[in-house]
Write an enzyme that holds these catalytic residues in place. Sequence first.
Site, PDB file in Angstrom:
ATOM      1  N   SER A 198      92.712  18.653  64.889  1.00  0.00           N
ATOM      2  CA  SER A 198      91.611  19.261  65.650  1.00  0.00           C
ATOM      3  C   SER A 198      91.506  20.770  65.604  1.00  0.00           C
ATOM      4  CB  SER A 198      91.698  18.840  67.111  1.00  0.00           C
ATOM      5  OG  SER A 198      91.169  17.551  67.245  1.00  0.00           O
ATOM      6  N   SER A 255      88.511  17.972  67.214  1.00  0.00           N
ATOM      7  CA  SER A 255      87.874  18.035  68.501  1.00  0.00           C
ATOM      8  C   SER A 255      87.585  19.459  68.987  1.00  0.00           C
ATOM      9  CB  SER A 255      88.759  17.349  69.539  1.00  0.00           C
ATOM     10  OG  SER A 255      89.974  18.044  69.696  1.00  0.00           O
ATOM     11  N   LYS A 284      89.506  26.797  74.579  1.00  0.00           N
ATOM     12  CA  LYS A 284      89.084  25.387  74.569  1.00  0.00           C
ATOM     13  C   LYS A 284      89.252  24.794  75.962  1.00  0.00           C
ATOM     14  CE  LYS A 284      89.978  20.991  72.122  1.00  0.00           C
ATOM     15  NZ  LYS A 284      90.855  20.311  71.140  1.00  0.00           N
TER      16      LYS A 284
END
Length: 486
Positions: free
Chosen positions: A186, A162, A87
């Site tokens: 998330s 997210s 990420k």
Amino acid sequence: MELLTIDSVRTAVTGGTKTAVAFAEEHFARIVAEDGPAGPDSPDAKGINSYLTLSRERALAQAAKVDAAVAAGETLGPLAGVPIGIKDVLTMVGSAATAGSRILEGYRPPYDATAVAKLEAAGAVLLGKLNCDEFAMGSSNENSAYGLVRNPRALDRVPGGSSGGSAAAVAADFAVATLGTDTGGSIRQPAAFCGVVGVLPTYGRVSRYGLIAFASSLDRVGPFTRTVKDAATMLEVLAGKDERDATSSDKAVGSYVSDLEKPVAGLRVGVPAEYFGEGLDSEIRAAIERVLDGLRALGCVVQPVSLPHTKYAVPTYYVIATAEASSNLSRFDGVRFGLRAEEANTLSAMYRRTRDAGFGPEVKRRILLGTYALSAGYYDAYYKKAQQVRTLLTRDFLTAFEQVDVIVSPVTPTPAFKLGEKTDDPVKMYLEDIYSVAASLAGICGVSVPCGNTKDGLPIGVQIMGKHFDEGTMLRVAAVVEDLEF
Ligand code: GLN
């Protein structure tokens, strides 16, 4: 076709049936052909848009090193040759780090995040950086400055957020596993939306060094995988004390993989009524009921527990998370990192213009909310009150865990929603987090495991929450849930 797992890749690489370089090349070819880009604000464009950048050079050098080690008969790490994506809120030398924001455009970090370094030390081949909501703020991955991410299971739907890119990449076969972060859901929520496994480790279990901070008392780094066993393998690699993160714990790391072999019969499973109220989709409710039936059949004792302060979790989270964000994001001022607005004649004009141009609307909203909650005159009414309620929410869990070993609940009130469906109403979007933020505030661990699909074929996830630092028991239950027939 069977999707690859950490186990299957490592076995092939160490057994010499396929090279790490070949696995990496195959992944890059698939990503280039199928991933995107969706393009900013272009809901009609094709592509998943999960990767922001590829780290081809670093990946292929590492893969060649693994293959050489195989040829030399050396002992290989637990992730030898496994293609993994990161990420884009974690730093990785040689790759830009954007956190999904324009304000970090051009920033190239000079060091690796500890989680990134640990994966590579275990033999992982790091393919690139994955799209996410700007500074990890969002539940749909529609807040990225670099375009939305699509759900590989339904291209007109969100992948969750997210860590939407991290979940989508595992679901779309663009990585065998990925790293995400979870501040208020998330990892767990996108895992549920995309039909993969996502682990929220206990606060302090995995180092945050090299993580671009959103809310430091809540932020956690954790894995997305296709199987619970892979998640256990990843967590064993990632967990542990790090001198560079004072909040990391020196508690011994569990044997998460071998713990999976222990029986679950006799374990006590708590079911909180507060997580099954109105607003919960009927197909998700039915799927969780089937999970509970399955656990009963395996000899678990399923019993009600009470988490009475649950209804305060969302407002409490959105006061604390925004307050911490307003403080953490003050460092992006045009001087030290990334973007700097031109045409400013004074320092304060440069700060203002940089922040105005660099931050997106959701990030600005949160800076405003958080600054307000911390301001003199409002601090006691908002921030201090939220901290007190956080203690009550934590006590709810500590009391419940005196009676049970794990707690089972939905991850999300609905399956993956349509792109654009909630973008006009921030409060609606925040209410997506109703079942995930309490565990975040309490610091306990949690995992989202796939448990079937809706009639329309959308994945459903079940959340299993565990005691602080008891990831072993939590994953053991997750492993039997994964094997149930749905
Ligand atoms: N959806 C939550 C938020 O927008 C959680 C995000 C996260 O866990 N990073 O804050």
